[in-house]
Motif scaffolding. Structure first.
Motif, PDB file in Angstrom:
ATOM      1  N   CYS A   8       0.825  -1.207   0.000  1.00  0.00           N
ATOM      2  CA  CYS A   8       0.000   0.000   0.000  1.00  0.00           C
ATOM      3  C   CYS A   8       0.860   1.258   0.000  1.00  0.00           C
ATOM      4  O   CYS A   8       0.499   2.256  -0.633  1.00  0.00           O
ATOM      5  CB  CYS A   8      -0.928  -0.006   1.217  1.00  0.00           C
ATOM      6  SG  CYS A   8      -2.152  -1.352   1.201  1.00  0.00           S
ATOM      7  N   ASN A  11       1.759   2.063  -3.391  1.00  0.00           N
ATOM      8  CA  ASN A  11       0.602   2.247  -4.285  1.00  0.00           C
ATOM      9  C   ASN A  11       0.530   1.162  -5.355  1.00  0.00           C
ATOM     10  O   ASN A  11       0.190   1.425  -6.504  1.00  0.00           O
ATOM     11  CB  ASN A  11       0.631   3.630  -4.941  1.00  0.00           C
ATOM     12  CG  ASN A  11       0.362   4.744  -3.950  1.00  0.00           C
ATOM     13  OD1 ASN A  11      -0.224   4.512  -2.893  1.00  0.00           O
ATOM     14  ND2 ASN A  11       0.805   5.950  -4.279  1.00  0.00           N
ATOM     15  N   SER A  13      -0.776  -2.759  -6.753  1.00  0.00           N
ATOM     16  CA  SER A  13      -1.990  -3.574  -6.687  1.00  0.00           C
ATOM     17  C   SER A  13      -1.688  -5.061  -6.755  1.00  0.00           C
ATOM     18  O   SER A  13      -2.606  -5.870  -6.863  1.00  0.00           O
ATOM     19  CB  SER A  13      -2.938  -3.199  -7.836  1.00  0.00           C
ATOM     20  OG  SER A  13      -2.298  -3.359  -9.086  1.00  0.00           O
ATOM     21  N   ALA A  52      -6.420  -4.922   2.786  1.00  0.00           N
ATOM     22  CA  ALA A  52      -5.832  -3.608   2.521  1.00  0.00           C
ATOM     23  C   ALA A  52      -6.767  -2.485   2.956  1.00  0.00           C
ATOM     24  O   ALA A  52      -6.317  -1.453   3.481  1.00  0.00           O
ATOM     25  CB  ALA A  52      -5.491  -3.484   1.029  1.00  0.00           C
ATOM     26  N   PHE A  56      -5.967   0.544   5.353  1.00  0.00           N
ATOM     27  CA  PHE A  56      -6.040   1.865   4.725  1.00  0.00           C
ATOM     28  C   PHE A  56      -7.450   2.019   4.151  1.00  0.00           C
ATOM     29  O   PHE A  56      -7.740   1.485   3.074  1.00  0.00           O
ATOM     30  CB  PHE A  56      -4.988   2.024   3.620  1.00  0.00           C
ATOM     31  CG  PHE A  56      -3.574   1.872   4.104  1.00  0.00           C
ATOM     32  CD1 PHE A  56      -2.857   2.965   4.558  1.00  0.00           C
ATOM     33  CD2 PHE A  56      -2.960   0.628   4.120  1.00  0.00           C
ATOM     34  CE1 PHE A  56      -1.555   2.831   5.001  1.00  0.00           C
ATOM     35  CE2 PHE A  56      -1.662   0.475   4.565  1.00  0.00           C
ATOM     36  CZ  PHE A  56      -0.950   1.581   5.012  1.00  0.00           C
ATOM     37  N   ARG A  58      -9.062   4.327   2.731  1.00  0.00           N
ATOM     38  CA  ARG A  58      -9.264   5.070   1.473  1.00  0.00           C
ATOM     39  C   ARG A  58      -8.455   4.480   0.322  1.00  0.00           C
ATOM     40  O   ARG A  58      -8.241   5.143  -0.684  1.00  0.00           O
ATOM     41  CB  ARG A  58      -8.865   6.541   1.674  1.00  0.00           C
ATOM     42  CG  ARG A  58      -9.632   7.272   2.767  1.00  0.00           C
ATOM     43  CD  ARG A  58     -11.092   7.442   2.400  1.00  0.00           C
ATOM     44  NE  ARG A  58     -11.244   8.229   1.185  1.00  0.00           N
ATOM     45  CZ  ARG A  58     -11.225   9.561   1.161  1.00  0.00           C
ATOM     46  NH1 ARG A  58     -11.099  10.242   2.287  1.00  0.00           N
ATOM     47  NH2 ARG A  58     -11.369  10.212   0.023  1.00  0.00           N
ATOM     48  N   TYR A  59      -7.985   3.239   0.489  1.00  0.00           N
ATOM     49  CA  TYR A  59      -7.116   2.674  -0.552  1.00  0.00           C
ATOM     50  C   TYR A  59      -7.873   2.407  -1.849  1.00  0.00           C
ATOM     51  O   TYR A  59      -7.276   2.344  -2.920  1.00  0.00           O
ATOM     52  CB  TYR A  59      -6.473   1.363  -0.061  1.00  0.00           C
ATOM     53  CG  TYR A  59      -5.296   0.926  -0.897  1.00  0.00           C
ATOM     54  CD1 TYR A  59      -4.141   1.688  -0.965  1.00  0.00           C
ATOM     55  CD2 TYR A  59      -5.343  -0.252  -1.647  1.00  0.00           C
ATOM     56  CE1 TYR A  59      -3.072   1.297  -1.729  1.00  0.00           C
ATOM     57  CE2 TYR A  59      -4.274  -0.658  -2.408  1.00  0.00           C
ATOM     58  CZ  TYR A  59      -3.138   0.125  -2.451  1.00  0.00           C
ATOM     59  OH  TYR A  59      -2.066  -0.253  -3.224  1.00  0.00           O
ATOM     60  N   ASP A  60      -9.215   2.263  -1.775  1.00  0.00           N
ATOM     61  CA  ASP A  60      -9.989   2.004  -2.987  1.00  0.00           C
ATOM     62  C   ASP A  60      -9.986   3.209  -3.920  1.00  0.00           C
ATOM     63  O   ASP A  60     -10.271   3.074  -5.122  1.00  0.00           O
ATOM     64  CB  ASP A  60     -11.420   1.597  -2.638  1.00  0.00           C
ATOM     65  CG  ASP A  60     -12.103   2.657  -1.768  1.00  0.00           C
ATOM     66  OD1 ASP A  60     -11.389   3.519  -1.221  1.00  0.00           O
ATOM     67  OD2 ASP A  60     -13.337   2.598  -1.641  1.00  0.00           O
ATOM     68  N   ILE A  62      -7.276   4.768  -4.637  1.00  0.00           N
ATOM     69  CA  ILE A  62      -5.996   4.673  -5.359  1.00  0.00           C
ATOM     70  C   ILE A  62      -6.002   3.455  -6.270  1.00  0.00           C
ATOM     71  O   ILE A  62      -5.698   3.546  -7.457  1.00  0.00           O
ATOM     72  CB  ILE A  62      -4.825   4.592  -4.354  1.00  0.00           C
ATOM     73  CG1 ILE A  62      -4.797   5.839  -3.477  1.00  0.00           C
ATOM     74  CG2 ILE A  62      -3.497   4.425  -5.092  1.00  0.00           C
ATOM     75  CD1 ILE A  62      -3.770   5.782  -2.364  1.00  0.00           C
ATOM     76  N   ARG A  63      -6.354   2.303  -5.713  1.00  0.00           N
ATOM     77  CA  ARG A  63      -6.412   1.062  -6.487  1.00  0.00           C
ATOM     78  C   ARG A  63      -7.773   0.415  -6.270  1.00  0.00           C
ATOM     79  O   ARG A  63      -8.173   0.156  -5.123  1.00  0.00           O
ATOM     80  CB  ARG A  63      -5.308   0.098  -6.068  1.00  0.00           C
ATOM     81  CG  ARG A  63      -3.902   0.603  -6.312  1.00  0.00           C
ATOM     82  CD  ARG A  63      -3.596   0.676  -7.788  1.00  0.00           C
ATOM     83  NE  ARG A  63      -2.238   1.164  -8.022  1.00  0.00           N
ATOM     84  CZ  ARG A  63      -1.741   1.431  -9.224  1.00  0.00           C
ATOM     85  NH1 ARG A  63      -2.505   1.242 -10.294  1.00  0.00           N
ATOM     86  NH2 ARG A  63      -0.517   1.878  -9.367  1.00  0.00           N
TER      87      ARG A  63
END
Length: 680
Positions: A8, A11, A13, A52, A56, A58-60, A62-63
């Motif tokens: 993460c 960044n 996937s 993930a 995190f 708010r990771y969705d 980004i990926r």
């Protein structure tokens, strides 16, 4: 958690999972993944994405997806051994990438618009095998027409590569097989033509209309849908180094003699040739490239030309570099053309468009390009690499394509003299059919002569025989251990990691170096080159000294270039210049620049051989007189130093203090000025 955290933070996937660790933790899960990878990997991807998101939230943004990549599959299959039993199972194959297509968008989650009521249907998951077809509109019950909603449809990247069997794995008399591999999502552009890779993926069948026309309906073509790609070069890449590897490398760098050990470890199966091994070591570590005002780039790679008599292991040196360098391309002058070395324009068989294909120098970007039989190339083909060797770029203007390709690689070339053997009575330029512009682009010129010396020939023959005994597949346990030099050699896998670590992490700076020494030496060499013939000295040689000084500093993992690095670079540059002269002029130059040429040269082995020869003569004389073996003999220091002075060796203090001197049972008595050899 640490690996998900690092994924993460970068960044990324792709989340790599070891199949070996999975089987140790849960054998049932490992069996299911191997037998039904399509369904299991979907579940794994969803679980990894949820994990993930827990760390995190708010990771969705980004990926949108996380892909689980399986690695360390226990078995590797050959492309020609894939059968129906492997269908829809997880397989691992290796080969060479021969072709790579462009990147295309592929439907992943599709939505349709109804042409009558404009109702948006979906989402529907498109699996890439069968097309999703809509029967009726759920709102107006009409049967169409339906069009793909381009805005709300989700696409993924799609690329196809051709994987061919490695040349060494093809059975005798057979042709290499090829298989199509599908790359999706973030796996695209992870490999390029010419690279050896290992593909872990799902072996699937695919409908092919041409096969059905030829062989009847029930025949399908097969493809591999890649799940993970590992390059063979990445095994020793800097990002793969563990903490233990870095500790080992740092411990090695603390040794003051690490430079000598690295040079000694270059091509350990080849006897002697210290000057060539030094040049190759400097070329593998490379200097630092500079950007002057963001407009002009000065290369940092070190180019080496090896010229010599037949049978002096020139090609073996190139083959060693091919196996050791992180990225390397090997080619021969007879089989390489201008477009094969630089770039070619060809018509793509699928899209029928003109495309660029990089040659050997482009494929070796950020690596090493080896060119054997360099003198056999045509002059037109050789001229095409002028720009690549100095500016390290290739300009293309063909078929409406005008572009510039990067070729930031070192060139190590080998050539043979015109008459078959090197003639020391004439200069270097008259011994080889190479023009002055191409010779000036080489930083180091190494001349290898096959001279007749009974003692050295005896040592060489002994080394070759022992090497054959050690390397025999049925006799590996009976390794010969009486060679003292083996103790100080670095294992080849650690040496590769050391080189990659130094290239990626160490960037020495030029501060407080002796500029006056380089200025005076350059002025003297310029005057000598104008009067004595041979290879002319120009500004490129000053840059060569700086590059070699930086490379020598990288060997020791230093942050700054020291005077000893500059002295070593001057020694290598002078050796290159002197050996390119006629014999009479070379002898004069060697005396004039004696203090530079003999800097930090390891003469201990040669001095030991001289001392043992004198001791052996005294033992033979004693046996003739007394008919018994002596317990000790005394060699006069004056006789030994006189022999050393004949070989232009004047500093013997370091030899007397060396471990080699004491390990051979020699002791020095400075008061009586004798060296005593004790026999056990």
């Amino acid at each position: 958690k640490e690996r998900i955290n690092s994924m993460c933070l970068g960044n990324r996937s792709s989340f790599e999972v070891s199949f070996r660790h999975l089987s140790e933790h849960s054998q049932l899960l490992a069996i299911w993944v191997a037998e039904s990878p399509t369904e299991m990997l979907k579940i794994f991807d969803e679980v990894a994405f949820n994990a993930a998101m827990m760390m995190f939230s708010r990771y969705d943004s980004i990926r949108g997806e996380v892909f689980v990549r399986m690695s360390e599959l226990p078995t590797t299959d050959r492309l020609r051994d894939l059968r129906q039993g492997h269908l829809n199972a997880l397989v691992k194959v290796d080969g060479v990438v021969t072709r790579r297509s462009s990147v295309f968008p592929q439907l992943s989650i599709v939505r349709y618009d109804c042409g009558r009521c404009a109702y948006i249907m979906g989402p529907y998951y498109q699996d890439g095998v069968t097309e999703v077809k809509i029967g009726n509109c759920p709102q107006c019950q009409s049967k169409g027409p339906f069009t793909v909603n381009a805005e709300k449809t989700v696409y993924r990247n799609y690329q196809k590569i051709s994987l061919q069997e490695r040349p060494g794995s093809v059975p005798a008399g057979r042709l290499p097989r090829t298989k199509e591999v599908i790359l999706l999502a973030d796996l695209i552009d992870t490999c390029r033509p010419g690279e050896e890779i290992e593909v872990t993926g799902i072996f699937k069948h695919n409908y092919d209309a041409s096969l059905n026309t030829t062989n009847g309906f029930p025949v399908f073509s097969t493809i591999i849908e890649a799940n993970n790609i590992a390059k063979n070069q990445d095994t020793f890449a800097s990002f793969r180094l563990t903490d233990e590897d870095e500790r080992t490398i740092r411990e090695l760098a603390k040794d003051e003699r690490i430079g000598e050990k690295i040079i000694m470890s270059i091509a350990p199966s080849i006897y002697g040739h210290e000057d060539i091994k030094t040049a190759i070591a400097l070329s593998l570590f490379t200097g630092e490239s500079k950007h002057v005002g963001q407009q002009h780039r000065i290369r940092g790679d070190i180019n080496v030309l090896i010229l010599g008599d037949p049978g002096t292991a020139k090609s073996q040196f190139l083959k060693y570099v091919e196996q050791t360098a992180h990225r390397s391309v090997y080619t021969t002058g007879q089989g390489a053309s201008a477009v094969g070395l630089t770039a070619a324009v060809r018509k793509d068989p699928v899209t029928r468009e003109w495309t660029l294909e990089g040659g050997a120098l482009v494929l070796a970007d950020n690596g090493v390009c080896m060119i054997d039989e360099f003198d056999k190339m045509n002059d037109k083909d050789r001229t095409s690499i002028h720009e690549a060797m100095e500016q390290q770029s290739i300009s293309i203007s063909k078929a409406g394509i005008v572009t510039t390709l990067q070729a930031r690689c070192a060139v190590i070339a080998a050539a043979n003299p015109i008459k078959g053997r090197y003639d020391s009575s004439v200069s270097f330029a008259r011994n080889v059919e190479l023009t002055q512009p191409i010779l000036s682009r080489f930083d180091v010129l190494c001349v290898v002569r096959d001279t007749v010396d009974p003692t050295l020939d005896e040592h060489l023959a002994k080394f070759v025989v022992e090497s054959h005994i050690r390397s025999h597949p049925l006799n590996r346990t009976s390794a010969i251990t009486d060679d003292n030099s083996n103790k100080s050699m670095i294992p080849q896998d650690i040496l590769r990691k050391y080189i990659m670590y130094a290239r990626s992490k160490c960037h020495p700076k030029l501060n407080n170096i002796d500029k006056v020494k380089i200025q005076q030496l350059y002025a003297e060499l310029r005057s000598e080159s104008m009067t004595g013939g041979g290879v002319p000295i120009n500004v490129r040689h000053v840059e060569s000294m700086v590059r070699m000084a930086e490379a020598h500093a990288k060997m020791h993992l230093r942050e700054y270039v020291r005077d000893e690095d500059v002295n070593m670079a001057i020694r290598v540059c002078l050796e290159s210049f002197i050996t390119a002269q006629k014999f009479s002029i070379a002898r004069t130059l060697r005396k004039r620049f004696h203090k530079y040429v003999t800097y930090n040269r390891d003469y201990n082995q040669l001095l030991l051989w001289l001392l043992q020869t004198l001791a052996r003569d005294l033992v033979a004389y004693y046996q003739i007189l007394h008919r018994v073996q002596p317990t000790q003999v005394e060699v006069p220091v004056d006789d030994f130093e006189a022999k050393a002075h004949e070989l232009d060796i004047h500093d013997l203090v370091s030899f007397y203090r060396s471990e080699l001197f004491a390990s051979q049972d020699f002791t020095l008595d400075p008061r009586r000025r004798v060296i005593t050899k004790h026999f056990r």
